[in-house]
Structure formats: structure tokens, C-alpha cells
Design a protein around this motif. Structure first.
Motif, short mmCIF file in Angstrom:
data_model
loop_
_atom_site.label_atom_id
_atom_site.label_comp_id
_atom_site.label_asym_id
_atom_site.label_seq_id
_atom_site.Cartn_x
_atom_site.Cartn_y
_atom_site.Cartn_z
N ALA A 178 0.84 -1.21 0.00
CA ALA A 178 0.00 0.00 0.00
C ALA A 178 0.87 1.26 0.00
CB ALA A 178 -0.93 0.01 1.21
N THR A 179 1.96 1.25 0.76
CA THR A 179 2.82 2.44 0.77
C THR A 179 3.46 2.62 -0.61
OG1 THR A 179 4.70 1.23 1.66
CG2 THR A 179 3.35 2.38 3.24
N GLN A 180 3.75 1.49 -1.30
CA GLN A 180 4.33 1.62 -2.64
C GLN A 180 3.32 2.20 -3.63
OE1 GLN A 180 5.97 -2.25 -3.45
NE2 GLN A 180 7.55 -1.92 -1.90
N VAL A 181 2.09 1.70 -3.59
CA VAL A 181 1.11 2.20 -4.56
C VAL A 181 0.72 3.65 -4.24
CG1 VAL A 181 -1.04 1.38 -3.46
CG2 VAL A 181 -0.90 1.50 -5.93
N LEU A 182 0.94 4.07 -2.99
CA LEU A 182 0.63 5.46 -2.61
C LEU A 182 1.68 6.45 -3.11
CD1 LEU A 182 -0.78 5.12 1.01
CD2 LEU A 182 -1.86 6.39 -0.84
N ALA A 183 2.86 5.94 -3.49
CA ALA A 183 3.89 6.85 -3.99
C ALA A 183 3.36 7.48 -5.29
CB ALA A 183 5.19 6.08 -4.26
N GLY A 184 3.34 8.78 -5.34
CA GLY A 184 2.82 9.46 -6.53
C GLY A 184 1.31 9.62 -6.52
N GLN A 196 -7.43 7.35 13.42
CA GLN A 196 -6.79 7.39 14.75
C GLN A 196 -5.89 6.20 15.00
OE1 GLN A 196 -9.45 8.26 17.98
NE2 GLN A 196 -10.51 9.77 16.73
N VAL A 197 -5.93 5.19 14.10
CA VAL A 197 -5.11 3.99 14.33
C VAL A 197 -3.84 4.09 13.50
CG1 VAL A 197 -5.05 1.47 14.19
CG2 VAL A 197 -7.20 2.60 14.74
N TYR A 198 -2.69 4.16 14.16
CA TYR A 198 -1.40 4.24 13.47
C TYR A 198 -0.90 2.85 13.15
CZ TYR A 198 -1.17 9.18 13.80
OH TYR A 198 -1.45 10.50 13.60
N PRO A 199 -0.09 2.66 12.09
CA PRO A 199 0.44 3.69 11.19
C PRO A 199 -0.48 4.07 10.03
CG PRO A 199 1.46 1.59 10.66
CD PRO A 199 0.54 1.33 11.82
N VAL A 200 -1.65 3.43 9.90
CA VAL A 200 -2.53 3.76 8.77
C VAL A 200 -2.92 5.24 8.80
CG1 VAL A 200 -4.79 3.28 7.75
CG2 VAL A 200 -3.36 1.40 8.54
N ALA A 201 -3.10 5.78 10.01
CA ALA A 201 -3.51 7.18 10.15
C ALA A 201 -2.48 8.15 9.57
CB ALA A 201 -3.77 7.49 11.61
N ALA A 202 -1.26 7.66 9.30
CA ALA A 202 -0.23 8.54 8.73
C ALA A 202 -0.23 8.48 7.20
CB ALA A 202 1.15 8.14 9.27
N LEU A 203 -0.99 7.56 6.61
CA LEU A 203 -0.94 7.38 5.14
C LEU A 203 -1.39 8.61 4.34
CD1 LEU A 203 -2.03 3.63 4.68
CD2 LEU A 203 0.28 4.61 4.69
N PRO A 204 -2.34 9.42 4.83
CA PRO A 204 -2.74 10.59 4.02
C PRO A 204 -1.58 11.51 3.64
CG PRO A 204 -4.38 10.21 5.71
CD PRO A 204 -3.23 9.26 6.00
N ARG A 205 -0.47 11.45 4.38
CA ARG A 205 0.64 12.36 4.03
C ARG A 205 1.26 12.02 2.68
NH1 ARG A 205 5.65 9.59 5.77
NH2 ARG A 205 4.81 7.85 6.95
N PHE A 206 1.01 10.82 2.16
CA PHE A 206 1.57 10.45 0.85
C PHE A 206 0.81 11.09 -0.31
CE2 PHE A 206 3.12 6.80 3.34
CZ PHE A 206 4.42 6.73 2.90
N ALA A 207 -0.39 11.58 -0.05
CA ALA A 207 -1.25 12.05 -1.15
C ALA A 207 -1.09 13.55 -1.37
CB ALA A 207 -2.70 11.74 -0.83
N ARG A 208 -1.11 13.95 -2.65
CA ARG A 208 -1.04 15.39 -2.94
C ARG A 208 -2.36 16.06 -2.54
NH1 ARG A 208 0.61 15.83 -8.75
NH2 ARG A 208 1.81 14.01 -8.12
N GLN A 209 -3.47 15.40 -2.83
CA GLN A 209 -4.77 15.96 -2.44
C GLN A 209 -5.57 14.92 -1.66
OE1 GLN A 209 -6.41 17.20 -6.27
NE2 GLN A 209 -6.38 19.29 -5.48
N LEU A 210 -6.33 15.43 -0.71
CA LEU A 210 -7.04 14.55 0.19
C LEU A 210 -8.52 14.93 0.23
CD1 LEU A 210 -6.49 12.43 2.46
CD2 LEU A 210 -6.10 14.36 4.01
N VAL A 211 -9.39 13.90 0.14
CA VAL A 211 -10.83 14.11 0.34
C VAL A 211 -11.24 13.21 1.50
CG1 VAL A 211 -13.13 13.73 -0.64
CG2 VAL A 211 -11.33 14.70 -2.07
N ILE A 212 -12.07 13.71 2.39
CA ILE A 212 -12.51 12.89 3.52
C ILE A 212 -14.04 12.78 3.52
CG2 ILE A 212 -12.60 12.73 6.05
CD1 ILE A 212 -9.78 13.89 6.06
#
Ligand code: NAD
Ligand code: ZN
Length: 246
Positions: A178-184, A196-212
Motif C-alpha cells: 500500500a505504501t508503494q502504490v501510494l507513492a505518486g 486514529q489507528v497508526y500507522p494507517v492514520a499517517a498514510l494521508p501524508r503520501f497524497a497530494r490531495q485529500l478528500v474525507i
């Protein structure tokens, strides 16, 4: 912005991005009848702390109590059916608007709806033996449990554990993938997670734009280009209509 404008905005962001992923949590499956952990009023967290009962430590301390507590809701996950939100995500992938779904859920509903899925917290299709390492279908555990054999065991005699990531476990290869496919990643659409559950909660930092898309606020809301605090099924049904998907 009206709810309709928000959906149109989401449709535009999806059309403009060529590297879009969804990141889903328990909230996408509440409409399939599986309670989440943190919704006010109905979340399981309000009754019991999952870090206590759903952990490696709890399994080691008392495997029979571990299965006693967890098996009931895991069987409910296995009985559940994908809802329209799971189906629309699979449809977005068929239309080339989404690469796939990274999910924290263990219910397997994205796989059953046909999405390419990275199940970063594992799944309930199999369990494995702590002794010989052999994998067995999950039914192998539930049938023993229902026949009064608790804790369930492998034919070799050793204990069986589920192929889900427990509190205290390392994350598996789906998380690395998942971290690989999130690159770019140009656009990440978070659906039904309190983040709120880490480390998944840190994954949004890989994205240029975020929708919630989440009823309750999340710690990432101020970084998002769009936040839809609405019912997930309603959002995805309206999105499908806006995009002309039937
Ligand atoms: N279905 C499952 O597989 C399942 C169920 C419960 C817990 N879990 C596990 O527990 C952890 C829980 O973390 P999490 O972030 O996924 O969930 P969470 O319970 O922390 O958060 C779920 C969020 O979804 C929102 N939500 C619920 N129903 C909604 C709806 N119909 N419309 C809009 N928003 C809605 C809630 O506001 C909440 O913020 C995960 O690691 C997951 O593995 C999985
Ligand atoms: Zn074995």
C-alpha cells in the motif's frame, strides 16, 4: 457549498486525477450491519477497549477468552454483504477513476465487491497455526468453536490464530504494498475512518490531495481539499448518479 456542489466537486477531482486511491475504515461497513469502533453511541470502543481484547497479548494470556470475545463479531463480518458504497468503489475502478482500495477492514467486503484491495489489517478468510505455520480456512476455526472446542487447534495440536493484524502485531506485506502504490498518489479519498489507528492514520501524508468522507471529524480534516460529513452510502450513490454510472 451545498451537498450537491460537494458531490460535483468530488466527481471533478476524480476525473482530473490519474492516480487515485481510496483508504477505507470501519465506517464504510456500518451500512452492511457491522458496527465500527468509534462512532458515538454504537461503536464497539464504547463498550470495550479493542487494544485489550483484540491484541497479541490477550491471545497469549488466554486464547479461549480471546476467541470467546472476538469470534461472534468476526462471524457477523463474514455474514455481511457489500453495500452500495463498496459497489460504487469497485465500479470507479472499472471506469479507470480509481486504482483500488486500501482498507483497514477485515470484513473482506471490498474483495467481494470486486475491488483491487490492499487489506492492511488482514482478513477473515484464513487462520494459521502458531506451531507448523499451516493455513486453514476460517471455517476450520468456527466449526471447532461451535462444537465446543475452544481454543481451536491445528491437527498438529498447536493453537490457531486469525490472519488479522492484532494490536501488538507487525503490519504485513499488504501494508508495504500500500505504501508503494501510494507513492505518486494525486488524490486519496478517505472513507469511514476516524484516522486514529497508526500507522494507517499517517498514510494521508503520501497524497497530494485529500478528500474525507466521514460523519465525525478526523485529525486530517484541515489538510483536505474537501470534507463530506455525510452518510457514506448517500455520498457514493449520489456520486455514481453524478458520474452517470448505473
Ligand atoms: N468492518 C470491519 O472490518 C471493522 C469493524 C470495526 C473495526 N475494525 C477495525 O478497527 C479499526 C477501526 O478504525 P477505523 O478508523 O477503521 O474505524 P473507526 O471506528 O475508528 O471510525 C469509523 C468512522 O466512520 C464514521 N462512520 C461510521 N458509519 C458512517 C456512515 N454511515 N457514514 C459516514 N461516516 C460513518 C464514524 O464517524 C467514524 O469516525 C480498524 O483498524 C479496523 O481494522 C474493522
Ligand atoms: Zn499446525
Amino acid at each position: 457549498m451545498t451537498a450537491k456542489d460537494e458531490i460535483q466537486n468530488l466527481a471533478r477531482l476524480l476525473r482530473e486525477s490519474d492516480h487515485t486511491l481510496a483508504l477505507t475504515g470501519a465506517g464504510i461497513s456500518t451500512a452492511s450491519g457491522i458496527p465500527d469502533f468509534r462512532s458515538r453511541g454504537s461503536g464497539r470502543w464504547e463498550k470495550v477497549d479493542p487494544a485489550q481484547v483484540c491484541s497479541v497479548q490477550a491471545f497469549r494470556r488466554d486464547p479461549a477468552a480471546f476467541w470467546n470475545y472476538n469470534l461472534e463479531w468476526w462471524l457477523a463480518c463474514l455474514r455481511a454483504e457489500p453495500n452500495p458504497a463498496h459497489h460504487v468503489l469497485a465500479r470507479l475502478q472499472q471506469e479507470g477513476l480509481l486504482l483500488g482500495v486500501i482498507t483497514q477492514n477485515i470484513d473482506g467486503l471490498h474483495v467481494r465487491a470486486g475491488s483491487r484491495t490492499w487489506e492492511v489489517h488482514g482478513h477473515l478468510r484464513t487462520c494459521r497455526c502458531l506451531g507448523c505455520g499451516r493455513q486453514h480456512p476460517f471455517d476450520f476455526v468456527s466449526e471447532q468453536f461451535q462444537a465446543g472446542k475452544n481454543p481451536p487447534r491445528c491437527p498438529c495440536g498447536d493453537l490457531l490464530r486469525p490472519d488479522v493484524v492484532l494490536f501488538g502485531d507487525m503490519l504485513g506485506e499488504d501494508f508495504q504494498a500500500a505504501t508503494q502504490v501510494l507513492a505518486g498518489c494525486q488524490l486519496l479519498v478517505v472513507v469511514g475512518s476516524s484516522l486514529q489507528v497508526y500507522p494507517v492514520a499517517a498514510l494521508p501524508r503520501f497524497a497530494r490531495q485529500l478528500v474525507i468522507v466521514n460523519r465525525d471529524p478526523t485529525p486530517w480534516d484541515d489538510k483536505a481539499v474537501l470534507v463530506l460529513r455525510d452518510d457514506i452510502v448517500r455520498v457514493f450513490e449520489e456520486l455514481a448518479a453524478t458520474l452517470g454510472l448505473s
